[in-house]
Motif scaffolding. Sequence first.
Motif, PDB file in Angstrom:
ATOM      1  N   ARG A  35       0.814  -1.218   0.000  1.00 48.21           N
ATOM      2  CA  ARG A  35       0.000   0.000   0.000  1.00 48.21           C
ATOM      3  C   ARG A  35       0.839   1.255   0.000  1.00 48.21           C
ATOM      4  NH1 ARG A  35      -4.616  -2.863   3.117  1.00 48.21           N
ATOM      5  NH2 ARG A  35      -5.781  -3.423   1.252  1.00 48.21           N
ATOM      6  N   ASP A  36       2.083   1.138   0.329  1.00 46.18           N
ATOM      7  CA  ASP A  36       3.020   2.265   0.187  1.00 46.18           C
ATOM      8  C   ASP A  36       4.404   1.682   0.410  1.00 46.18           C
ATOM      9  OD1 ASP A  36       4.337   4.782   0.081  1.00 46.18           O
ATOM     10  OD2 ASP A  36       2.512   5.747   0.771  1.00 46.18           O
ATOM     11  N   VAL A  37       5.414   2.533   0.445  1.00 39.51           N
ATOM     12  CA  VAL A  37       6.739   2.039   0.794  1.00 39.51           C
ATOM     13  C   VAL A  37       6.791   1.813   2.303  1.00 39.51           C
ATOM     14  CG1 VAL A  37       7.903   3.142  -1.138  1.00 39.51           C
ATOM     15  CG2 VAL A  37       7.593   4.405   0.973  1.00 39.51           C
ATOM     16  N   ALA A  38       7.885   1.252   2.796  1.00 40.65           N
ATOM     17  CA  ALA A  38       7.977   0.939   4.223  1.00 40.65           C
ATOM     18  C   ALA A  38       7.915   2.203   5.078  1.00 40.65           C
ATOM     19  CB  ALA A  38       9.267   0.168   4.510  1.00 40.65           C
ATOM     20  N   PHE A  39       8.588   3.267   4.620  1.00 40.57           N
ATOM     21  CA  PHE A  39       8.649   4.497   5.418  1.00 40.57           C
ATOM     22  C   PHE A  39       8.220   5.686   4.560  1.00 40.57           C
ATOM     23  CE2 PHE A  39      12.295   1.706   6.653  1.00 40.57           C
ATOM     24  CZ  PHE A  39      11.694   1.166   7.780  1.00 40.57           C
ATOM     25  N   PRO A  40       6.904   5.908   4.474  1.00 41.59           N
ATOM     26  CA  PRO A  40       6.411   6.954   3.563  1.00 41.59           C
ATOM     27  C   PRO A  40       6.936   8.353   3.916  1.00 41.59           C
ATOM     28  CG  PRO A  40       4.619   5.547   4.298  1.00 41.59           C
ATOM     29  CD  PRO A  40       5.808   5.179   5.120  1.00 41.59           C
ATOM     30  N   ILE A  62      20.512   7.923   0.077  1.00 43.25           N
ATOM     31  CA  ILE A  62      20.753   6.815   1.013  1.00 43.25           C
ATOM     32  C   ILE A  62      19.434   6.390   1.652  1.00 43.25           C
ATOM     33  CG2 ILE A  62      21.891   6.141   3.166  1.00 43.25           C
ATOM     34  CD1 ILE A  62      24.183   7.957   2.456  1.00 43.25           C
ATOM     35  N   ILE A  87      17.611   2.623   1.612  1.00 47.31           N
ATOM     36  CA  ILE A  87      17.143   1.886   2.790  1.00 47.31           C
ATOM     37  C   ILE A  87      15.655   1.589   2.660  1.00 47.31           C
ATOM     38  CG2 ILE A  87      16.804   2.050   5.276  1.00 47.31           C
ATOM     39  CD1 ILE A  87      19.325   3.839   5.341  1.00 47.31           C
ATOM     40  N   LEU A 140      14.866  -1.116   0.013  1.00 47.11           N
ATOM     41  CA  LEU A 140      15.330  -2.430   0.440  1.00 47.11           C
ATOM     42  C   LEU A 140      14.334  -3.030   1.434  1.00 47.11           C
ATOM     43  CD1 LEU A 140      17.966  -4.337   0.272  1.00 47.11           C
ATOM     44  CD2 LEU A 140      18.276  -3.583   2.602  1.00 47.11           C
ATOM     45  N   VAL A 141      13.959  -2.229   2.440  1.00 45.81           N
ATOM     46  CA  VAL A 141      13.035  -2.730   3.460  1.00 45.81           C
ATOM     47  C   VAL A 141      11.664  -2.993   2.837  1.00 45.81           C
ATOM     48  CG1 VAL A 141      11.935  -2.222   5.654  1.00 45.81           C
ATOM     49  CG2 VAL A 141      14.295  -1.544   5.277  1.00 45.81           C
ATOM     50  N   LEU A 201      11.899  -6.243   0.806  1.00 47.76           N
ATOM     51  CA  LEU A 201      12.127  -7.451   1.604  1.00 47.76           C
ATOM     52  C   LEU A 201      10.967  -7.759   2.539  1.00 47.76           C
ATOM     53  CD1 LEU A 201      15.923  -7.342   2.494  1.00 47.76           C
ATOM     54  CD2 LEU A 201      14.760  -8.716   0.786  1.00 47.76           C
ATOM     55  N   LYS A 202      10.262  -6.728   3.004  1.00 50.17           N
ATOM     56  CA  LYS A 202       9.303  -6.957   4.085  1.00 50.17           C
ATOM     57  C   LYS A 202       7.835  -6.778   3.696  1.00 50.17           C
ATOM     58  CE  LYS A 202      11.940  -7.532   7.829  1.00 50.17           C
ATOM     59  NZ  LYS A 202      11.772  -8.596   8.806  1.00 50.17           N
ATOM     60  N   MET A 203       7.544  -6.176   2.556  1.00 49.54           N
ATOM     61  CA  MET A 203       6.151  -5.800   2.331  1.00 49.54           C
ATOM     62  C   MET A 203       5.517  -6.449   1.108  1.00 49.54           C
ATOM     63  SD  MET A 203       6.324  -1.882   3.575  1.00 49.54           S
ATOM     64  CE  MET A 203       4.605  -1.596   3.317  1.00 49.54           C
ATOM     65  N   ILE A 218      23.121   1.557  -0.768  1.00 55.61           N
ATOM     66  CA  ILE A 218      23.474   1.527   0.654  1.00 55.61           C
ATOM     67  C   ILE A 218      24.981   1.350   0.846  1.00 55.61           C
ATOM     68  CG2 ILE A 218      23.205   0.153   2.763  1.00 55.61           C
ATOM     69  CD1 ILE A 218      20.284  -0.369   1.635  1.00 55.61           C
ATOM     70  N   PHE A 219      25.617   0.609  -0.049  1.00 56.60           N
ATOM     71  CA  PHE A 219      27.054   0.405   0.120  1.00 56.60           C
ATOM     72  C   PHE A 219      27.919   1.424  -0.610  1.00 56.60           C
ATOM     73  CE2 PHE A 219      25.445  -3.688   1.527  1.00 56.60           C
ATOM     74  CZ  PHE A 219      26.155  -3.811   2.702  1.00 56.60           C
ATOM     75  N   LEU A 256      -1.180  -1.149   7.585  1.00 63.65           N
ATOM     76  CA  LEU A 256      -0.312  -0.937   6.428  1.00 63.65           C
ATOM     77  C   LEU A 256       0.786  -1.997   6.406  1.00 63.65           C
ATOM     78  CD1 LEU A 256       0.486   1.072   4.159  1.00 63.65           C
ATOM     79  CD2 LEU A 256       1.754   2.319   5.867  1.00 63.65           C
ATOM     80  N   HIS A 257       1.153  -2.446   7.565  1.00 65.83           N
ATOM     81  CA  HIS A 257       2.316  -3.316   7.668  1.00 65.83           C
ATOM     82  C   HIS A 257       1.891  -4.700   8.156  1.00 65.83           C
ATOM     83  CE1 HIS A 257       4.216   0.406   6.892  1.00 65.83           C
ATOM     84  NE2 HIS A 257       3.790   0.918   8.007  1.00 65.83           N
ATOM     85  N   GLU A 258       2.790  -5.339   8.885  1.00 63.49           N
ATOM     86  CA  GLU A 258       2.542  -6.724   9.234  1.00 63.49           C
ATOM     87  C   GLU A 258       1.540  -6.868  10.379  1.00 63.49           C
ATOM     88  OE1 GLU A 258       6.096  -8.862   9.850  1.00 63.49           O
ATOM     89  OE2 GLU A 258       6.886  -8.346   7.876  1.00 63.49           O
ATOM     90  N   LEU A 273       9.299  -3.674  11.281  1.00 63.18           N
ATOM     91  CA  LEU A 273       9.731  -3.029  10.041  1.00 63.18           C
ATOM     92  C   LEU A 273      10.749  -1.926  10.329  1.00 63.18           C
ATOM     93  CD1 LEU A 273       8.662  -3.371   7.114  1.00 63.18           C
ATOM     94  CD2 LEU A 273       7.294  -1.345   7.525  1.00 63.18           C
ATOM     95  N   PHE A 327      14.116  -3.280  11.566  1.00 61.02           N
ATOM     96  CA  PHE A 327      14.874  -3.802  10.433  1.00 61.02           C
ATOM     97  C   PHE A 327      15.463  -2.665   9.599  1.00 61.02           C
ATOM     98  CE2 PHE A 327      14.976  -5.391   5.987  1.00 61.02           C
ATOM     99  CZ  PHE A 327      16.005  -6.295   6.165  1.00 61.02           C
ATOM    100  N   GLY A 328      14.640  -1.640   9.360  1.00 62.36           N
ATOM    101  CA  GLY A 328      15.120  -0.466   8.610  1.00 62.36           C
ATOM    102  C   GLY A 328      16.322   0.158   9.285  1.00 62.36           C
ATOM    103  N   VAL A 375      19.451  -1.678   8.599  1.00 66.01           N
ATOM    104  CA  VAL A 375      19.975  -1.381   7.266  1.00 66.01           C
ATOM    105  C   VAL A 375      20.709  -0.029   7.291  1.00 66.01           C
ATOM    106  CG1 VAL A 375      19.395  -1.058   4.842  1.00 66.01           C
ATOM    107  CG2 VAL A 375      18.138  -2.718   6.201  1.00 66.01           C
ATOM    108  N   ALA A 425      24.732   1.094   6.368  1.00 66.17           N
ATOM    109  CA  ALA A 425      25.261   2.266   5.645  1.00 66.17           C
ATOM    110  C   ALA A 425      26.296   2.988   6.514  1.00 66.17           C
ATOM    111  CB  ALA A 425      24.130   3.201   5.252  1.00 66.17           C
ATOM    112  N   VAL A 476      29.644   1.378   6.356  1.00 73.78           N
ATOM    113  CA  VAL A 476      30.402   1.773   5.168  1.00 73.78           C
ATOM    114  C   VAL A 476      31.028   3.155   5.383  1.00 73.78           C
ATOM    115  CG1 VAL A 476      30.274   2.227   2.694  1.00 73.78           C
ATOM    116  CG2 VAL A 476      28.863   0.437   3.695  1.00 73.78           C
TER     117      VAL A 476
END
Lengths: 659, 207
Positions: free
Chosen positions: A135-140, A203, A207, A210-211, A214-216, A241-242, B8-10, B26, B29-30, B33, B37, B40
Amino acid sequence: MLHSILQIGDKYFMWNEGPMIWTSDALIVLTSLGIVGLLTYLKRWKWLWDEWLTTVDHKKIGIMYIIAAFAMFFRGGMDGLIIRAQLAIPNNHFLTAEHYDQVFTTHGTIMILFMAMPFIIGLMNIAVPLQIGARDVAFPYLNAMSFWLFFFGALLFNISFVIGGSPDAGWTSYAPIAGPFYDPGVGENYYLISLQIAGIGTIATGINFLVTILKMRAPGMTLMRMPMFTWSVLITSVIIIFAFPVLTVTLALLMFDRLFGAHFFSVTHGGLPMMWANLFWIWGHPEVYIVILPAFGVFSEVVSTFSHKRLFGYKAMVVSLVAIAILSFTTWVHHFFTMGAGASVNSFFSFSTMLIAVPTGVKIFNWLFTMYKGRIEFTTSMLWALAFIPNFLIGGLTGVMLASAPADYQYHNSYFLVAHFHYVLIAGTVFGVFSGLYYWWPKMFGQKLNERIGKWAFWIFMISFNMTFMPMYFVGLMGMTRRMYTYPAGLGWGPFNLIETIGALGMGLGFVVMVFDIAYTIRHPEKDLTGDPWDGRTLEWSIPSPAPEYNFAVIPEVKGIDAYWMMKHPKEQEPGPVKAVDKSKIRPIHMPNNSYRPFIISVAFFVAGFGFIWQWYWLGIPGLIVVAIGLFLRSFEYNDEHFISTEEIERTEIAAGRL
Amino acid sequence: MAVNMESLHEPISSSLPLEYQGDGNLKIFGFWVFLAAEVVLFSTLFAVYLVFHGNVAGGPTSQQLFDIRGFTIETFLLLTSSFTMGLGTYEMRRQNTKGVLAWVLITVLLGLGFLGMEISEFAHYVSIGANISRSAFLSAFFVLVGTHGSHVTLGILWILSILVQVMRKGITPKTARKLFVVGLYWHFLDVVWVFIFTVVYLTGKVM
């Protein structure tokens, strides 16, 4: 009074440099007044603020990214045309050498960081959550931060042209010429600080995606069932990220050299100019894969959709993406074989660079085999994808030539190189984002872009592109070097350069035709009422166009690769349209609230950046304090979500003909 | 609360620790990640520092500058603060607000002690002319250790703001998650310091 105004004008606005600056000033003032006037006249300020500037909706953020990318394409393209005007004929002095340096620097920097990146990220925003059934990205909220940081970073970079002067050490900004000793003034500070601000946003985007991926994902969508574009974005996020933190550090170190007298890259006090080249390309080489892999993802979707076949060699595609991502971190020295690394080091990096041709070749063959015996539909989107293969191949093969270290002593920093990277970046990334734009436009706006005008734009742009850059291979081999300000007559370079300039004008025309296509489509829309105008294969086509705020009324169940295709072609029954939403499964949907804060924090970043550029710490430090206050206020925010009721979802779905 | 509504999430599971409830999983985990970074970022700074370690340009060397007593105390302060942060997380899991406040405040005090020592160390170097402009070695030293120090500063402010929230709201899934995340950040800074301690200070003292 007048005298002192003129003095300030000369010092900060470079009015003493002549009509080009005055024209730019006038155009900027007129455009700004025009935008403000139009918004006021149409009473659209509140709409702009509520619907766009404060939004956290990934689809709207994606659209804003693409609008900004178009604006930056225009700016960077104008720079390109100015470069070509300067080089059109021998012994030309259309620009001064100083201005020429500034223009090629801003051209490169804008095209890579403020055009290619946001265009790619815009498409990621629009497509990825829809492709994975989220329904959206992990962190809107963070997503909105990313966009506004990029936006104000780009703005900061662009104002350098009329306030204080642009950076002029090339987009690679090599030390020591970009250091404080050889390059005093604010130009390089603009480069360092605006890229830093935009880079923080990137960056966060890495992140976030990726989240998200992987998660949604929707239930049933295992990693090996994901659409190929989503795969490419997942891998790209890992590279971001790298790689991007290295850029963060690199820019910061040169900033310390320039603002606070450190000695990282100076030739005295133990500094090492080569440190810059290494650090820059440890980020810079992965960066070119950051902008190409999502384009590969677009081509995978487009080729499969318009060949009406499943993508050939799905697993090989995934493996080659991963291989390219790993190898992208092992090739950076090939950017400076001639700078004294020695034979054994050069051999290693030659080898690792050539190795990248293998997974890339696998991908090319997979696209070809996807088309083989397919029922190919020549839409505009598909034309861009088809043109990509031969054109990118030319860029790729000349890349293998450049990868050979001994031969590179001949090619290094010649127009041969310039031709090579334009062939990969334009035929790869630009063709890719254009293909993606035509492909996903119906999902963004509920209407198809006009195909006839689109095809005109394609042919004009594609032919002109070859006219512009193919001759560069030849003048490069004839000895013309990169960033050369002007050249004498009698070397045989003149005719090639003239053809290149005519080609560049043609690319400009192609761009104008494409913008005209967008304007034409807005006035004469061909509505997409099905939500699935291309007979698509992935989940984004299973919902109405444009997608409702919550994307999916009911989260779909995924049964394999090409999830939507499988829904449309169930094994037991006749194939048919799947539209109906199961009313009994609709539940209230939890969505994030809009927030004004990402916009305000980014404005504060802009102000702080401007302060540091001019070393006005009375401005820079308060700016950073406002940023910090914004971050802490966010931490204290608890009610940042709302529910969409089942009644509202039902109303929306009925209006879209789904219920 | 939105416990049984589709979010929205789990979905929520009762077998998870408090901080992982709702979208906590979530966000945690974020944050991991994000820490990747950061790894690095610090790796790059370490690499730069190692290359420049010998480039003293006739200025003071690491052997001459570093003071064993000072950096040992700094290390003890920061390592202990990581331990007390862990105790704070333990009390959080036991729903003991007072215990959380006590241990986390001790963490902040230890962090402030560390920071004070670092600032006085820097001030001392600058006062004897070993400033950022003296040599590439010192540029790299100040930027690497200073980046860690500014992270610690931000961490302290961040922890304080979370403590205020815990005091106001008690230990809820949301405050627990915030406390857990800032804890991760704090432990990460501790890990970075272990590398600074060995790579910069210990090695710098003998080589």
